[in-house]
Scaffold this motif. Structure first.
Motif, short mmCIF file in Angstrom:
data_model
loop_
_atom_site.label_atom_id
_atom_site.label_comp_id
_atom_site.label_asym_id
_atom_site.label_seq_id
_atom_site.Cartn_x
_atom_site.Cartn_y
_atom_site.Cartn_z
N ALA A 158 0.86 -1.18 0.00
CA ALA A 158 0.00 0.00 0.00
C ALA A 158 0.90 1.23 0.00
O ALA A 158 1.68 1.44 0.93
CB ALA A 158 -0.90 -0.01 1.23
N ARG A 188 -6.87 0.30 -2.03
CA ARG A 188 -6.70 0.41 -0.58
C ARG A 188 -7.29 -0.83 0.08
O ARG A 188 -8.49 -1.08 -0.04
CB ARG A 188 -7.37 1.67 -0.04
CG ARG A 188 -6.88 2.96 -0.67
CD ARG A 188 -5.45 3.26 -0.28
NE ARG A 188 -4.97 4.51 -0.88
CZ ARG A 188 -3.76 4.99 -0.70
NH1 ARG A 188 -2.90 4.35 0.09
NH2 ARG A 188 -3.38 6.12 -1.28
N SER A 240 -7.25 -3.46 3.70
CA SER A 240 -6.82 -3.69 5.07
C SER A 240 -7.72 -4.75 5.68
O SER A 240 -8.81 -5.05 5.18
CB SER A 240 -6.90 -2.40 5.90
OG SER A 240 -8.24 -1.91 5.95
N PRO A 297 1.90 -2.03 4.44
CA PRO A 297 2.12 -0.62 4.08
C PRO A 297 3.58 -0.39 3.72
O PRO A 297 4.47 -0.95 4.36
CB PRO A 297 1.73 0.14 5.35
CG PRO A 297 1.96 -0.84 6.47
CD PRO A 297 1.65 -2.19 5.89
#
Length: 244
Positions: free
Chosen positions: A108, A115, A117, A152
């Motif tokens: 990311a 996006r 998560s 990330p």
């Protein structure tokens, strides 16, 4: 001959029920008892097998001899990629698998459109893993590349450590003026030396991310004067590094 991945360990002389996905594929192909197929479990090599029984939703096979066939690239190339959006990431995983990638680390990044998560990220990882397995079945690979969990970019130690000991040579694709060509950067490296390639998403890595990569030991390289799409750039780097 049809090839199927089995998530259970295989051994010559055993009889097993195929996993649900492989069983459905055998039924779609209308295979019958006595028909031959090839199985692999990802540990290396492949097994000859024969359909023993066709049930309503299950298929039993007899496993024959093991063949130590390997179709991996000489150089292990690991891709760390800023995820391109939606089907482009699917396409990247499929084609990178066919081209021999050793592992893929989805990242990311600041400019990334996709996006992910939590549970959604894990579902995507499982989806990409299924794409990699299907690509191995099609192209003849017997080792499925590892698809790492989404991480990330801002936590570089986590995703770099995932390849620690596997990729001592680190390269980042860069459009900065004066960056040397990838071919020149690896010219003196042994042909079997593994590599970790970092490639950005649509719009590339941010200047801060590129500087962070350089601080982590990545050498900036270019693929040439043309600006490639995110998924094209990662695959082009893979082709040039992994070879046949």
């Amino acid at each position: 001959m049809p090839r199927f991945h089995c998530s259970v360990p295989l051994s010559a002389g055993a009889s097993i029920e195929l996993p649900p996905g492989a069983a459905r594929h055998v039924q779609v192909l209308r295979m019958q008892p006595g028909d031959a197929l090839t199985l692999f479990d990802g540990s290396g090599g492949e097994y000859a097998a024969t359909v023993e029984r066709m049930g309503r939703s299950d298929v039993s096979v007899a496993i024959g001899a093991h063949a130590p066939a390997e179709r991996e690239a000489v150089r292990a190339v690991h891709l760390a990629v800023g995820m391109p959006a939606n089907e482009r990431m699917d396409w990247l995983v499929e084609k990178a698998t066919e081209l021999g990638v050793a592992s893929i680390q989805p990242l990311a990044t600041a400019h990334g459109v996709l996006r992910l998560s939590g549970e959604r990220a894990e579902k995507k990882r499982a989806h990409w893993e299924a794409i990699a397995i299907a690509a191995c079945e099609q192209c003849g690979r017997n080792r499925v590349p590892r698809i790492h969990p989404v991480r990330p970019f801002s936590s570089p130690s986590a995703w770099i450590d995932a390849n620690a000991g596997e990729a001592p040579l680190r390269l980042v694709l860069s459009l900065a003026e004066g960056t040397r060509r990838q071919a020149d950067a690896i010219a003196s490296a042994p042909a079997d030396r593994s590599v970790l390639v970092l490639s950005g998403p649509e719009g590339g890595l941010s200047s801060a991310e590129e500087q962070e990569a350089l601080a982590c030991g990545f050498a900036p390289v270019t693929l040439g004067p043309r600006v490639l799409r995110a998924e094209t750039a990662a695959l082009a780097a893979l082709v040039l590094l992994a070879g046949p």
